[in-house]
Write a protein that holds these residues in place. Structure first.
Motif, PDB file in Angstrom:
ATOM      1  N   ILE A 119      -7.193 -15.885   2.099  1.00 11.93           N
ATOM      2  CA  ILE A 119      -5.860 -15.633   2.638  1.00 11.93           C
ATOM      3  C   ILE A 119      -5.886 -16.524   4.003  1.00 11.93           C
ATOM      4  CG2 ILE A 119      -4.703 -13.914   4.045  1.00 11.93           C
ATOM      5  CD1 ILE A 119      -5.481 -11.849   1.768  1.00 11.93           C
ATOM      6  N   LEU A 120      -6.943 -16.573   4.869  1.00  6.40           N
ATOM      7  CA  LEU A 120      -6.664 -17.343   6.019  1.00  6.40           C
ATOM      8  C   LEU A 120      -6.768 -18.929   6.008  1.00  6.40           C
ATOM      9  CD1 LEU A 120      -7.191 -17.605   9.160  1.00  6.40           C
ATOM     10  CD2 LEU A 120      -9.625 -17.815   8.693  1.00  6.40           C
ATOM     11  N   ALA A 121      -7.355 -19.337   4.749  1.00 14.09           N
ATOM     12  CA  ALA A 121      -7.017 -20.759   4.370  1.00 14.09           C
ATOM     13  C   ALA A 121      -5.685 -20.941   3.987  1.00 14.09           C
ATOM     14  CB  ALA A 121      -7.955 -21.039   3.086  1.00 14.09           C
ATOM     15  N   LEU A 122      -4.909 -20.237   3.402  1.00 18.44           N
ATOM     16  CA  LEU A 122      -3.423 -20.312   3.089  1.00 18.44           C
ATOM     17  C   LEU A 122      -2.655 -20.035   4.389  1.00 18.44           C
ATOM     18  CD1 LEU A 122      -3.239 -18.557  -0.213  1.00 18.44           C
ATOM     19  CD2 LEU A 122      -3.048 -20.965   0.119  1.00 18.44           C
ATOM     20  N   SER A 123      -2.867 -19.170   5.043  1.00 18.20           N
ATOM     21  CA  SER A 123      -1.890 -19.002   6.316  1.00 18.20           C
ATOM     22  C   SER A 123      -2.383 -19.907   7.595  1.00 18.20           C
ATOM     23  CB  SER A 123      -2.355 -17.384   6.762  1.00 18.20           C
ATOM     24  OG  SER A 123      -3.439 -17.160   7.482  1.00 18.20           O
ATOM     25  N   GLY A 124      -3.423 -20.433   7.710  1.00 18.67           N
ATOM     26  CA  GLY A 124      -3.890 -21.337   8.769  1.00 18.67           C
ATOM     27  C   GLY A 124      -4.322 -20.441   9.889  1.00 18.67           C
ATOM     28  N   SER A 125      -4.712 -21.148  10.997  1.00 17.75           N
ATOM     29  CA  SER A 125      -5.352 -20.076  12.238  1.00 17.75           C
ATOM     30  C   SER A 125      -4.193 -20.134  13.206  1.00 17.75           C
ATOM     31  CB  SER A 125      -6.202 -21.119  12.792  1.00 17.75           C
ATOM     32  OG  SER A 125      -5.700 -22.306  13.376  1.00 17.75           O
ATOM     33  N   GLY A 126      -3.105 -20.294  13.102  1.00 14.69           N
ATOM     34  CA  GLY A 126      -2.089 -19.852  13.968  1.00 14.69           C
ATOM     35  C   GLY A 126      -1.914 -20.702  15.288  1.00 14.69           C
ATOM     36  N   ARG A 127      -1.415 -20.376  16.277  1.00  9.42           N
ATOM     37  CA  ARG A 127      -1.202 -20.978  17.510  1.00  9.42           C
ATOM     38  C   ARG A 127      -2.254 -20.649  18.375  1.00  9.42           C
ATOM     39  NH1 ARG A 127       5.114 -19.218  19.089  1.00  9.42           N
ATOM     40  NH2 ARG A 127       5.982 -20.032  16.926  1.00  9.42           N
ATOM     41  N   LEU A 128      -3.038 -19.797  18.307  1.00 12.56           N
ATOM     42  CA  LEU A 128      -4.056 -19.489  19.088  1.00 12.56           C
ATOM     43  C   LEU A 128      -5.388 -20.017  18.739  1.00 12.56           C
ATOM     44  CD1 LEU A 128      -3.182 -15.724  20.227  1.00 12.56           C
ATOM     45  CD2 LEU A 128      -2.778 -18.142  21.521  1.00 12.56           C
ATOM     46  N   SER A 129      -5.424 -21.394  18.635  1.00 11.43           N
ATOM     47  CA  SER A 129      -6.689 -22.099  17.994  1.00 11.43           C
ATOM     48  C   SER A 129      -6.731 -23.332  18.744  1.00 11.43           C
ATOM     49  CB  SER A 129      -6.369 -22.498  16.554  1.00 11.43           C
ATOM     50  OG  SER A 129      -5.221 -23.220  16.316  1.00 11.43           O
ATOM     51  N   VAL A 130      -8.083 -24.050  18.687  1.00 17.85           N
ATOM     52  CA  VAL A 130      -8.209 -25.343  19.162  1.00 17.85           C
ATOM     53  C   VAL A 130      -7.423 -26.387  18.684  1.00 17.85           C
ATOM     54  CG1 VAL A 130     -10.366 -26.869  19.652  1.00 17.85           C
ATOM     55  CG2 VAL A 130     -10.613 -24.560  20.101  1.00 17.85           C
ATOM     56  N   ASP A 131      -7.159 -26.382  17.262  1.00 18.95           N
ATOM     57  CA  ASP A 131      -6.626 -27.197  16.610  1.00 18.95           C
ATOM     58  C   ASP A 131      -5.170 -27.685  17.158  1.00 18.95           C
ATOM     59  OD1 ASP A 131      -8.412 -28.407  14.932  1.00 18.95           O
ATOM     60  OD2 ASP A 131      -7.884 -27.166  13.160  1.00 18.95           O
ATOM     61  N   ARG A 132      -4.360 -26.350  17.595  1.00 16.01           N
ATOM     62  CA  ARG A 132      -3.148 -26.170  17.922  1.00 16.01           C
ATOM     63  C   ARG A 132      -3.126 -26.986  19.614  1.00 16.01           C
ATOM     64  NH1 ARG A 132       2.058 -24.320  16.876  1.00 16.01           N
ATOM     65  NH2 ARG A 132       1.232 -24.140  14.822  1.00 16.01           N
ATOM     66  N   VAL A 133      -4.221 -26.577  20.220  1.00 16.70           N
ATOM     67  CA  VAL A 133      -4.367 -27.264  21.796  1.00 16.70           C
ATOM     68  C   VAL A 133      -4.495 -28.728  21.530  1.00 16.70           C
ATOM     69  CG1 VAL A 133      -5.951 -27.215  23.681  1.00 16.70           C
ATOM     70  CG2 VAL A 133      -5.280 -25.237  22.499  1.00 16.70           C
ATOM     71  N   LEU A 134      -5.451 -28.995  20.617  1.00 16.44           N
ATOM     72  CA  LEU A 134      -5.639 -30.730  20.577  1.00 16.44           C
ATOM     73  C   LEU A 134      -4.155 -31.423  19.838  1.00 16.44           C
ATOM     74  CD1 LEU A 134      -9.240 -30.658  19.172  1.00 16.44           C
ATOM     75  CD2 LEU A 134      -8.580 -30.996  21.288  1.00 16.44           C
ATOM     76  N   ALA A 135      -3.546 -30.788  18.968  1.00 18.33           N
ATOM     77  CA  ALA A 135      -2.352 -31.319  18.742  1.00 18.33           C
ATOM     78  C   ALA A 135      -1.567 -31.446  19.802  1.00 18.33           C
ATOM     79  CB  ALA A 135      -1.818 -30.494  17.499  1.00 18.33           C
ATOM     80  N   ARG A 136      -1.348 -30.315  20.521  1.00 17.74           N
ATOM     81  CA  ARG A 136      -0.324 -30.267  21.708  1.00 17.74           C
ATOM     82  C   ARG A 136      -0.782 -31.349  22.749  1.00 17.74           C
ATOM     83  NH1 ARG A 136       1.310 -24.955  23.558  1.00 17.74           N
ATOM     84  NH2 ARG A 136       2.542 -25.054  21.647  1.00 17.74           N
ATOM     85  N   LEU A 137      -2.023 -31.634  22.974  1.00 14.05           N
ATOM     86  CA  LEU A 137      -2.489 -32.601  23.965  1.00 14.05           C
ATOM     87  C   LEU A 137      -2.142 -34.016  23.547  1.00 14.05           C
ATOM     88  CD1 LEU A 137      -6.152 -31.193  25.101  1.00 14.05           C
ATOM     89  CD2 LEU A 137      -3.881 -31.476  26.425  1.00 14.05           C
ATOM     90  N   ALA A 138      -2.401 -34.376  22.237  1.00 14.91           N
ATOM     91  CA  ALA A 138      -2.260 -35.555  21.550  1.00 14.91           C
ATOM     92  C   ALA A 138      -0.606 -35.935  21.589  1.00 14.91           C
ATOM     93  CB  ALA A 138      -2.647 -35.473  20.228  1.00 14.91           C
ATOM     94  N   LYS A 139       0.275 -34.812  21.460  1.00  9.65           N
ATOM     95  CA  LYS A 139       1.491 -34.732  21.632  1.00  9.65           C
ATOM     96  C   LYS A 139       2.019 -35.264  22.969  1.00  9.65           C
ATOM     97  CE  LYS A 139       6.216 -32.340  20.464  1.00  9.65           C
ATOM     98  NZ  LYS A 139       6.558 -31.358  19.983  1.00  9.65           N
TER      99      LYS A 139
END
Length: 160
Positions: A119-139
């Motif tokens: 279920i987590l694999a389908l839903s993703g980790s959400g906004r409170l994740s390192v991936d989201r922070v890194l994506a925002r920094l890259a943007k």
């Protein structure tokens, strides 16, 4: 304001995903650390079950790597799939003596954790994740535009 609108405004979905990720990953990070810090004992116990040292090392690496991946939200979907498959394999290989209530409980626990991971694999980790922070920094970081390619790059046919 409806309860759903309130939950969306408070970003409750992301907070629940974070708590869920932390709870799901706890067992793997803890067990990986236990196996690593008590390696000789774990090696003997696993050998009694027919598991060799290379597979024990792979298990430790998977539990720590994928467990931290899920907890921190770094490639969490991939980590969740790996741990979900690990749980299915563990249930099928080690917890099939259903005459024992303890083994049945471990079998069911492994299936439940696998379900949560999928279920987590389908839903993703959400906004409170390192991936989201890194994506925002890259943007937010200004990156130079790519160099224009020569017209011949990418052509696969010969001129006739």
């Amino acid at each position: 304001m409806t309860p759903i609108e309130l939950a969306e405004k408070l970003h409750a979905r992301d907070a629940v995903l974070l708590v869920g990720r932390l709870l799901l990953s706890l067992i793997f990070v803890h067990e990986g650390l236990e196996l690593a810090t008590h390696f000789e004992g774990a090696q003997k116990a696993m050998a009694a079950l027919g598991v060799g040292t290379p597979l024990l090392l792979a298990t430790i690496a998977l539990q720590l790597g994928a467990g931290l991946s899920v907890a921190l939200g770094i490639l969490a979907r991939l980590g969740a799939i790996g741990l979900g498959l690990f749980c299915l394999m563990t249930a099928g290989l080690f917890h099939t003596n259903f005459a024992s209530q303890n083994e049945l409980l471990h079998f069911e626990k492994d299936l439940a954790i696998a379900g949560g991971m999928f279920i987590l694999a389908l839903s993703g980790s959400g906004r409170l994740s390192v991936d989201r922070v890194l994506a925002r920094l890259a943007k937010d970081t200004k990156i130079d535009p790519p160099v224009e390619q020569h017209p011949s790059v990418g052509e696969t046919s010969l001129p006739v």
